[in-house]
Design an enzyme around this catalytic site. Structure first.
Site, PDB file in Angstrom:
ATOM      1  N   SER A 173       0.299  14.429 -16.335  1.00  0.00           N
ATOM      2  CA  SER A 173      -0.915  14.367 -17.211  1.00  0.00           C
ATOM      3  C   SER A 173      -0.976  16.036 -17.684  1.00  0.00           C
ATOM      4  CB  SER A 173      -2.065  14.366 -16.429  1.00  0.00           C
ATOM      5  OG  SER A 173      -3.233  15.019 -17.003  1.00  0.00           O
TER       6      SER A 173
ATOM      7  N   ASP B  81       0.784  -1.310  -0.002  1.00  0.00           N
ATOM      8  CA  ASP B  81      -0.043  -0.127   0.091  1.00  0.00           C
ATOM      9  C   ASP B  81       0.781   1.311  -0.026  1.00  0.00           C
ATOM     10  OD1 ASP B  81      -1.624   2.059   0.623  1.00  0.00           O
ATOM     11  OD2 ASP B  81      -3.117   0.984   1.542  1.00  0.00           O
TER      12      ASP B  81
ATOM     13  N   TYR C 248      -6.653  18.132  -8.510  1.00  0.00           N
ATOM     14  CA  TYR C 248      -5.958  17.210  -9.725  1.00  0.00           C
ATOM     15  C   TYR C 248      -5.007  17.911 -10.159  1.00  0.00           C
ATOM     16  CZ  TYR C 248      -5.270  13.781 -13.542  1.00  0.00           C
ATOM     17  OH  TYR C 248      -4.605  13.096 -14.461  1.00  0.00           O
TER      18      TYR C 248
ATOM     19  N   THR D 230      -8.852   2.737 -20.009  1.00  0.00           N
ATOM     20  CA  THR D 230      -8.569   1.716 -19.151  1.00  0.00           C
ATOM     21  C   THR D 230      -9.452   1.006 -18.879  1.00  0.00           C
ATOM     22  OG1 THR D 230      -9.224   3.352 -17.365  1.00  0.00           O
ATOM     23  CG2 THR D 230      -6.936   3.461 -18.023  1.00  0.00           C
TER      24      THR D 230
HETATM   25  N1  LIG Z   1      -6.790   7.002 -17.369  1.00  0.00           N
HETATM   26  C1  LIG Z   1      -6.432   8.328 -18.078  1.00  0.00           C
HETATM   27  O1  LIG Z   1      -7.081   8.403 -19.219  1.00  0.00           O
HETATM   28  C2  LIG Z   1      -4.979   8.938 -17.818  1.00  0.00           C
HETATM   29  C3  LIG Z   1      -4.735   9.984 -18.476  1.00  0.00           C
HETATM   30  C4  LIG Z   1      -3.483  10.723 -18.412  1.00  0.00           C
HETATM   31  C5  LIG Z   1      -2.888  10.339 -17.136  1.00  0.00           C
HETATM   32  N2  LIG Z   1      -3.342   9.389 -16.411  1.00  0.00           N
HETATM   33  C6  LIG Z   1      -2.501   9.107 -15.079  1.00  0.00           C
HETATM   34  O2  LIG Z   1      -2.178   7.677 -14.982  1.00  0.00           O
HETATM   35  C7  LIG Z   1      -1.817   7.280 -13.618  1.00  0.00           C
HETATM   36  C8  LIG Z   1      -2.766   6.061 -13.362  1.00  0.00           C
HETATM   37  O3  LIG Z   1      -4.348   6.336 -13.667  1.00  0.00           O
HETATM   38  P1  LIG Z   1      -5.013   5.179 -14.162  1.00  0.00           P
HETATM   39  O4  LIG Z   1      -6.284   5.797 -14.841  1.00  0.00           O
HETATM   40  O5  LIG Z   1      -4.208   3.963 -15.102  1.00  0.00           O
HETATM   41  O6  LIG Z   1      -5.908   4.722 -12.601  1.00  0.00           O
HETATM   42  P2  LIG Z   1      -6.242   3.130 -12.349  1.00  0.00           P
HETATM   43  O7  LIG Z   1      -7.132   3.482 -11.260  1.00  0.00           O
HETATM   44  O8  LIG Z   1      -6.736   2.642 -13.522  1.00  0.00           O
HETATM   45  O9  LIG Z   1      -4.951   2.341 -11.784  1.00  0.00           O
HETATM   46  C9  LIG Z   1      -4.491   2.809 -10.678  1.00  0.00           C
HETATM   47  C10 LIG Z   1      -3.686   1.605  -9.954  1.00  0.00           C
HETATM   48  O10 LIG Z   1      -2.933   2.053  -8.515  1.00  0.00           O
HETATM   49  C11 LIG Z   1      -3.345   1.177  -7.814  1.00  0.00           C
HETATM   50  N3  LIG Z   1      -3.493   1.705  -6.401  1.00  0.00           N
HETATM   51  C12 LIG Z   1      -4.394   2.590  -6.004  1.00  0.00           C
HETATM   52  N4  LIG Z   1      -4.194   3.010  -4.815  1.00  0.00           N
HETATM   53  C13 LIG Z   1      -3.049   2.411  -4.329  1.00  0.00           C
HETATM   54  C14 LIG Z   1      -2.368   2.414  -3.081  1.00  0.00           C
HETATM   55  N5  LIG Z   1      -2.817   2.930  -1.952  1.00  0.00           N
HETATM   56  N6  LIG Z   1      -1.458   1.387  -3.035  1.00  0.00           N
HETATM   57  C15 LIG Z   1      -1.007   0.337  -3.902  1.00  0.00           C
HETATM   58  N7  LIG Z   1      -1.681   0.537  -5.147  1.00  0.00           N
HETATM   59  C16 LIG Z   1      -2.767   1.421  -5.442  1.00  0.00           C
HETATM   60  C17 LIG Z   1      -4.638   0.552  -8.199  1.00  0.00           C
HETATM   61  O11 LIG Z   1      -5.030  -0.656  -7.897  1.00  0.00           O
HETATM   62  C18 LIG Z   1      -4.202   0.430  -9.729  1.00  0.00           C
HETATM   63  O12 LIG Z   1      -3.616  -0.715  -9.836  1.00  0.00           O
HETATM   64  C19 LIG Z   1      -2.573   8.613 -12.697  1.00  0.00           C
HETATM   65  O13 LIG Z   1      -1.445   9.370 -12.300  1.00  0.00           O
HETATM   66  C20 LIG Z   1      -3.410   9.415 -13.739  1.00  0.00           C
HETATM   67  O14 LIG Z   1      -3.360  10.579 -13.680  1.00  0.00           O
HETATM   68  C21 LIG Z   1      -4.197   8.571 -16.464  1.00  0.00           C
END
Ligand SMILES: NC(=O)c1ccc[n+]([C@@H]2O[C@H](COP(=O)([O-])OP(=O)(O)OC[C@H]3O[C@@H](n4cnc5c(N)ncnc54)[C@H](O)[C@@H]3O)[C@@H](O)[C@H]2O)c1
Length: 268
Positions: free
Chosen positions: A143, A59, A155, A190
């Protein structure tokens, strides 16, 4: 690879695995939860792609657990070439999308910053000695919200601060051969966004208040960001990029890779 049970983190972990890497993938639990994905599944998919996946329950709110991760990497593997800081609490922070900051409970600050900014600082602190030994690479998954309104005021603050951290990491690594960069994916389709149902015409469209309407058919897959990280990891001249934030789409043009369907999605 922090936060790799699903989403962008899983996409990056799979691409590193496909390039033959041993990838330690973190997540909070080995048990399937309400949301898709586990670290075990990601690790198994890395193995199937020709890499070695190592699931690690951690975590990222727990500094001692994060320290333990890097102790295990040193003991088991002996080196760390790439740290990807990606972990993020998107289900919590998604509740605040498009709301003016005064309508958002102040806990939103901690939800967004603890896992998504502080977590990245803490992992980098414990990883730095290993990265210095290997002339390694730190990638902060950021981002375009760092430079324009996206999702919520908190954010944007977290992403701007993350990119500042990247710049200052590069300053502190100046006398080493470690590279520190941020990468900016566009909208990524995603597993969580795949829960959005198609409309009557079969289109999967997401409306983000204050930002616009986005057709997910044009979105990036999570593997696209992974190809950017793999290109950086294998670029002998990557140090010219240190300290800055790079759009994944621009890295695709520069390094000549595409998304898995052959496109280069051009999100701004
Ligand atoms: N999804 C998008 O469109 C997008 C676009 C640009 C940037 N991002 C960036 O990508 C990054 C990931 O986003 P995402 O959309 O893949 O999110 P997501 O929720 O799909 O994945 C997040 C991951 O982090 C894990 N997680 C969360 N809290 C945790 C903790 N306390 N300890 C351990 N693991 C933990 C989750 O289990 C998961 O594996 C972020 O920084 C987001 O800003 C996402």
């Amino acid at each position: 690879m922090t936060g790799a049970s699903r989403g962008v983190g899983k996409g990056i972990a799979l691409e590193l695995g496909a390039a033959g890497a041993t990838v330690y993938v973190t997540g909070r639990s080995k048990s399937p939860g309400k949301l898709p994905g586990t670290v075990d599944q990601t690790a198994a998919e890395i193995d199937a792609l020709g890499g070695k996946g190592v699931p690690f329950v951690c975590d990222h709110r727990d500094d001692d657990a994060v320290r333990g991760l890097f102790d295990v990497i040193r003991a088991e593997h002996g080196r760390l070439d790439v740290l990807v800081n990606n972990v993020y609490n998107s289900p919590a922070t998604a509740r605040w999308i498009g709301k003016p900051f005064w309508e958002v409970p102040t806990e939103a600050w901690d939800e967004t910053v603890d896992v998504g900014l502080r977590s990245h600082y803490v992992a980098s602190v414990f990883a730095a000695p290993l990265l210095i030994e290997s002339n390694g690479l730190v990638v902060n998954v950021s981002s375009p919200g760092a430079i324009r309104y996206m999702h919520s005021a908190v954010y944007g603050a977290a992403k701007t601060a993350l990119d500042r951290l990247t710049t200052d990491f590069a300053h502190d690594f100046a006398d080493t051969d470690v590279t520190a960069v941020s990468v900016w994916p566009g909208i990524v389709d995603t597993e969580l966004l795949q829960l959005i149902p198609a409309d009557a015409e079969g289109n999967r469209v997401v409306e983000l208040a204050g930002e616009g309407t986005f057709d997910l058919a044009a979105a990036e897959t999570p593997r696209f960001a992974g190809r950017a990280v793999t290109a950086l990891a294998t670029d002998p001249d990557r140090r010219t990029r240190t300290g800055s934030a790079w759009r994944v789409a621009d890295l695709a043009e520069a390094y000549g890779f595409t998304d898995i369907d052959g496109r280069i999605p051009h999100a701004d």
